[in-house]
Enzyme design. Structure first.
Site, mmCIF file in Angstrom:
data_model
loop_
_atom_site.group_PDB
_atom_site.id
_atom_site.type_symbol
_atom_site.label_atom_id
_atom_site.label_comp_id
_atom_site.label_asym_id
_atom_site.label_seq_id
_atom_site.Cartn_x
_atom_site.Cartn_y
_atom_site.Cartn_z
ATOM 1 N N LYS A 46 0.806 -1.229 0.000
ATOM 2 C CA LYS A 46 0.000 0.000 0.000
ATOM 3 C C LYS A 46 0.840 1.281 0.000
ATOM 4 O O LYS A 46 0.364 2.357 0.377
ATOM 5 C CB LYS A 46 -1.012 0.049 1.177
ATOM 6 N N HIS A 101 7.556 -7.067 -2.377
ATOM 7 C CA HIS A 101 7.256 -6.592 -1.016
ATOM 8 C C HIS A 101 8.217 -7.247 -0.011
ATOM 9 O O HIS A 101 8.047 -7.091 1.193
ATOM 10 C CB HIS A 101 5.840 -6.991 -0.601
ATOM 11 N N SER A 131 -4.935 3.052 3.877
ATOM 12 C CA SER A 131 -5.098 2.405 2.572
ATOM 13 C C SER A 131 -5.307 0.896 2.759
ATOM 14 O O SER A 131 -6.167 0.277 2.127
ATOM 15 C CB SER A 131 -3.853 2.683 1.727
#
Ligand code: A3P
Length: 288
Positions: A46, A101, A131
């Site tokens: 995010k 990530h 988010s």
């Protein structure tokens, strides 16, 4: 809140959703052979990952719009650790662009020995949490976040995808990759996208004209991406991502936390994050 074993996989302690990741895909990432001209954008979830999936092909190909108009973002700049990489890797044109990530300590050995460049994109954790809260509502493969207050605890405890934000940031800020790594913030991109694109282009040695920079900025704006079916996840069935609950490209602004945090929540959040970053030699680009 305890983590759902049905939805999440733990890979050496790392929490990932089973829908998009498997033990095999994470092992595939560990064995992935990085080339010296590969470019990797790393984010905590995010932080603007799909923004980088739009920017990198344009910067690397002199502003050619073909990739962003013909290839879905998850195939055009695939995630290193997700299931589809094994299927699409052979189709990636050189120089290859990937996103990840993964915390630095989960990077494959070939990344460390290669000269591949990495762009670490950071975002204010308060906006990441907001988010993420909405993302948990629209993604059926993630746990129901509960109330905003409950989700704050879940987030601060690191019971979310890829664990604690502070661990992620510490791993990459202390990676000592020298001139192979560039740090950039979501806020900087929101404030002046052409300037951010110039920095990215210089880092990657792309030498783009001002005209091309302006063209890329236009095609990577929030509004344009929201209307690009190859980038807005509208091709993913509603059963997985329900944009009626919350669109993936939701607000695209810096500071939305101010519309969500109470003063008590702000104090709690700041206290936990500051404590976990105590003694670190790097400083954050924003005040918490
Ligand atoms: P919001 O939910 O705050 O709107 P990720 O791709 O890492 O999942 O990050 C998603 C976040 O990046 C969402 O934030 C999304 O709107 C934002 N984002 C994606 N593209 C953007 C753009 N072109 N401009 C501004 N924000 C963008």
């Amino acid at each position: 809140m305890s983590l759902s074993e049905e939805m999440y996989l733990r890979y050496h302690g790392l929490i990932v959703p089973k829908e998009t990741h498997s033990y095999e895909s994470l092992e595939f990432a560990q064995g992935f052979k990085f080339e010296d001209d590969d470019v990797l954008a790393v984010t905590y979830p995010k932080s603007g990952t799909i923004w980088m999936q739009e920017i990198l092909p344009l910067v690397l190909n002199g502003g050619d719009l073909t990739p962003i108009h013909t290839i879905p973002n998850w195939e055009r700049v695939p995630w290193l650790e997700e299931k589809q990489l094994a299927r699409v890797v052979a189709k990636l044109a050189s120089p290859r662009a990937l996103v990840s990530h993964l915390p630095y300590n989960f990077m494959p050995p070939s990344f460390c020995t290669s000269k591949a460049k990495v762009i670490y994109l950071m975002r204010n954790p308060k906006d990441i949490m907001v988010s993420s809260y909405y993302f948990h509502q629209m993604a059926s493969f993630l746990e129901d976040p509960g109330t905003f207050d409950e989700f704050m605890d879940t987030f601060l405890e690191g019971k979310v995808l890829f664990g604690k934000w502070t661990d992620h940031v510490k791993s990459w800020r202390n990676s000592e990759l020298g001139d192979r790594i560039m740090y950039i913030t979501y806020e900087e991109m929101v404030q002046d996208l052409p300037a951010a694109l110039r920095r990215i282009s210089d880092f990657l040695g792309c030498n783009l004209t001002e005209e091309v920079i302006q063209k890329i900025a236009e095609h990577c704006s929030f509004k344009t991406m929201k209307n690009n079916n190859m980038s807005n996840f509208s091709l993913i069935p509603k059963v997985y991502l329900d944009h009626d609950k919350s669109p993936f490209l939701r607000k695209g602004i810096a500071g939305d936390w101010k519309n969500h945090f109470s003063s008590e929540q702000l104090a709690r959040f700041t206290s936990v994050i500051s404590k976990e970053l105590e003694g670190e030699s790097f400083s954050l680009p924003w005040s918490l």
